[in-house]
Design an enzyme around this catalytic site. Structure first.
Site, PDB file in Angstrom:
ATOM      1  N   TYR A   1      -3.026 -10.693   3.447  1.00 52.74           N
ATOM      2  CA  TYR A   1      -3.690  -9.482   4.182  1.00 52.74           C
ATOM      3  C   TYR A   1      -3.417  -9.134   5.283  1.00 52.74           C
ATOM      4  O   TYR A   1      -4.388 -10.002   6.662  1.00 52.74           O
ATOM      5  CB  TYR A   1      -5.298  -8.857   3.815  1.00 52.74           C
ATOM      6  CG  TYR A   1      -5.416  -8.877   2.038  1.00 52.74           C
ATOM      7  CD1 TYR A   1      -5.000  -8.381   1.882  1.00 52.74           C
ATOM      8  CD2 TYR A   1      -5.487 -10.511   2.555  1.00 52.74           C
ATOM      9  CE1 TYR A   1      -5.813  -8.005   0.373  1.00 52.74           C
ATOM     10  CE2 TYR A   1      -6.682  -9.972   0.523  1.00 52.74           C
ATOM     11  CZ  TYR A   1      -6.507  -9.230  -0.530  1.00 52.74           C
ATOM     12  OH  TYR A   1      -6.591  -8.890  -1.429  1.00 52.74           O
TER      13      TYR A   1
ATOM     14  N   TYR B   1       7.024  -9.475   7.473  1.00 60.98           N
ATOM     15  CA  TYR B   1       6.749  -7.612   8.049  1.00 60.98           C
ATOM     16  C   TYR B   1       6.686  -7.357   9.330  1.00 60.98           C
ATOM     17  O   TYR B   1       7.486  -7.457  10.245  1.00 60.98           O
ATOM     18  CB  TYR B   1       5.168  -7.369   8.243  1.00 60.98           C
ATOM     19  CG  TYR B   1       4.376  -8.483   6.602  1.00 60.98           C
ATOM     20  CD1 TYR B   1       4.391  -6.944   5.832  1.00 60.98           C
ATOM     21  CD2 TYR B   1       4.476  -9.654   6.124  1.00 60.98           C
ATOM     22  CE1 TYR B   1       4.050  -7.497   4.319  1.00 60.98           C
ATOM     23  CE2 TYR B   1       4.129  -9.495   5.247  1.00 60.98           C
ATOM     24  CZ  TYR B   1       3.742  -8.954   4.273  1.00 60.98           C
ATOM     25  OH  TYR B   1       2.990  -8.852   2.911  1.00 60.98           O
TER      26      TYR B   1
ATOM     27  N   ASP C   1       1.023  -1.393   0.242  1.00 64.24           N
ATOM     28  CA  ASP C   1      -0.018   0.097   0.022  1.00 64.24           C
ATOM     29  C   ASP C   1       0.795   1.637   0.020  1.00 64.24           C
ATOM     30  O   ASP C   1       1.796   1.325   0.517  1.00 64.24           O
ATOM     31  CB  ASP C   1      -1.047   0.198   1.647  1.00 64.24           C
ATOM     32  CG  ASP C   1      -2.187  -1.004   1.490  1.00 64.24           C
ATOM     33  OD1 ASP C   1      -2.525  -1.542  -0.160  1.00 64.24           O
ATOM     34  OD2 ASP C   1      -2.536  -1.175   2.191  1.00 64.24           O
TER      35      ASP C   1
END
Length: 497
Positions: free
Chosen positions: A458, A385, A315
């Site tokens: 996600y 992440y 994003d």
């Protein structure tokens, strides 16, 4: 020796080059049939057949439409009549020089109208009707028809190699000659009006032709004046090929097939999109990874345009750190293939930009196999992440321990609400390979969550649960409300890239 020799197939209204007759027959002892003949011999024959002058005005061959006479209309509709293949090679070499192409080899391509193949079929059919019982004709039919394209390539390749100081090869640099003719459009209209088609002479490499092109064995009086007559010193042969009053239109094009540069990019800003993002003529974010990388590489390759491809995306508010994300930049019609030294210069230039929004690693030129590596790696990749998380209660030691014990945990994710307007409503099964919590000093409700997941997970929804659309989630595991405040991608594992 066949009775045609080097005569011309002629009538008062149409004619055909002797070379076209010989190549259609696939004459074994003729230069058109074997590329092993020397270039000097080939040029000699071409000059012989193209130097013909009819008694009246100059006429164009009714089979090849002037292509082997080296006559054509240019982009200004000016009639061009070249004296030899060397002249055509010189025009091409000057175009290559004008456009500034780096040439380390070339591939020559020729495109001709379909009706020329139909003319060849018609001529061969007519000769078959007249000479099928002749031994020499049966012998010639054992050879395949030599195409106009091959004849032209044989003629101009050698002088091109000399002028460009390189060899013809399976190169990414292409020289394309595209012949078109208004007659092709007219024939297309006629076919659409209901003409039937049938196959003839397929054993000689010939194509389908219109039924009306097939010659019946009739008297000369049965044919109109625009049919071609073969003057052979024997009885006349008539073939229904129209007179050609205009040569083909020719367009020269020099181009390079796409080249690819691959590498990994890093995105340091939370206000930079991966690709150019415009909504209602307003830019979203201050820049894009695509534009920063592409605008710095394109001028160095002197290409026409570029396309950016990446292994997934993050994003606009997510940074790409660590090893970086694999990408492939496709350069269209590059005049220059960058050397290893040039690629290093490009990498240093991007990494040295003042705004420090984007960086690149391991930049290199690759072949089209870069696509294969990208697709293979994209299906198998794992991603790591680091997320800044807030929970609605103080973090306990037990929470830290329970999270760290979870390995290869399966989760189910329905398409997130935030992307449901542009993605299909599906339920996806994903794997969380491992997680660990890093405490933040003097904070009981904020922590850093490090995790490794299957591609396509996600992460934002895995943290807050997306109103129960992701199960389980960090919130459901800890039994409290959880929110993600910031997210960074720290690694994209693609060993094949």
């Amino acid at each position: 020796m066949m009775p045609f020799g080097h005569c011309l197939i002629m009538s008062s209204r149409t004619f055909c080059l002797s070379g076209c007759v010989l190549r259609i027959l696939g004459t074994e002892d003729h230069i058109y049939c074997h590329s092993s003949f020397s270039q000097s011999m080939l040029c000699s024959v071409l000059e012989e057949v193209t130097s013909f002058k009819s008694e009246g005005d100059f006429q164009f061959c009714s089979v090849c439409s002037g292509i082997l006479q080296l006559s054509y209309r240019d982009d200004k509709e000016t009639l061009v009549k070249m004296k030899s293949p060397n002249d055509m090679a010189l025009v091409i070499a000057e175009l290559v020089k004008k456009e500034g192409h780096q040439v380390d080899g070339f591939s020559l391509e020729v495109s001709i109208p379909q009706f020329i193949l139909e003319n060849e079929s018609s001529l061969l059919s007519g000769m078959k009707k007249r000479y099928e019982s002749e031994p020499w004709f049966q012998e010639r039919l054992l050879s395949k028809c030599v195409s106009v394209k091959d004849v032209l390539k044989f003629a101009i390749t050698k002088p091109l190699e000399t002028l460009l100081d390189t060899k013809a090869s399976a190169s990414s640099f292409r020289i394309r000659l595209t012949y078109t003719h208004k007659m092709a459009l007219e024939n297309s209209v006629e076919r659409n009006q209901g003409f039937k088609r049938r196959k003839i002479g397929t054993e000689n490499g010939l194509q389908n032709v219109n039924d009306e092109s097939v010659v019946a064995n009739k008297d000369c009086s049965d044919y109109p004046a625009n049919e071609t007559i073969a003057v052979t010193g024997r009885s006349s042969l008539k073939v229904p090929i129209d007179k050609v009053s205009e040569p083909c239109h020719l367009v020269y094009l020099c181009y390079r097939t796409h080249i690819y540069l691959c590498g990994r990019y890093l995105k340091y800003s939370r206000n930079v999109s991966q690709t150019r993002w415009i909504i209602d003529e307003e830019r979203m974010g201050e820049a894009s990874v695509e534009e920063i990388i592409g605008s710095n590489i394109l001028p160095m390759c002197r290409g026409d345009n570029y396309k950016f491809h990446a292994a997934g995306r993050e994003d606009i508010d997510v940074r790409m750190l660590g090893s970086g994300r694999p990408f492939l930049l496709e350069i269209q019609n590059a005049r220059q293939v960058p050397s290893k030294e040039t690629v290093k210069e490009i990498e240093s230039k991007i990494n040295g930009l003042e705004n420090k929004l984007v960086g690149v690693k391991n930049l290199q030129v690759v072949g089209s196999q870069g696509w294969t590596l990208m697709r293979e790696g994209e299906a198998e990749k794992q991603k790591q992440y680091c997320a800044l998380v807030w929970i609605s209660r103080p973090l306990e030691d037990e929470d830290v321990c329970s999270i760290s014990l979870l390995h290869d945990m399966q989760i189910l994710q329905k398409t997130p609400i935030r992307v449901l307007h542009r993605r299909s409503p599906l339920e996806r099964e994903k794997i969380i390979h491992w997680m660990k919590i890093e405490r933040i000093a003097e904070s009981s409700q904020y922590f850093l969550l490090h995790l490794c997941t299957q591609a396509g997970t996600y992460i934002k929804e895995f943290v807050h649960g997306d109103f129960g659309r992701t199960q389980p989630s960090i919130g459901s595991i800890l039994g409290c409300r959880a929110e993600i405040l910031q997210l960074d991608v720290t690694d994209v594992k693609m060993d094949s890239f």
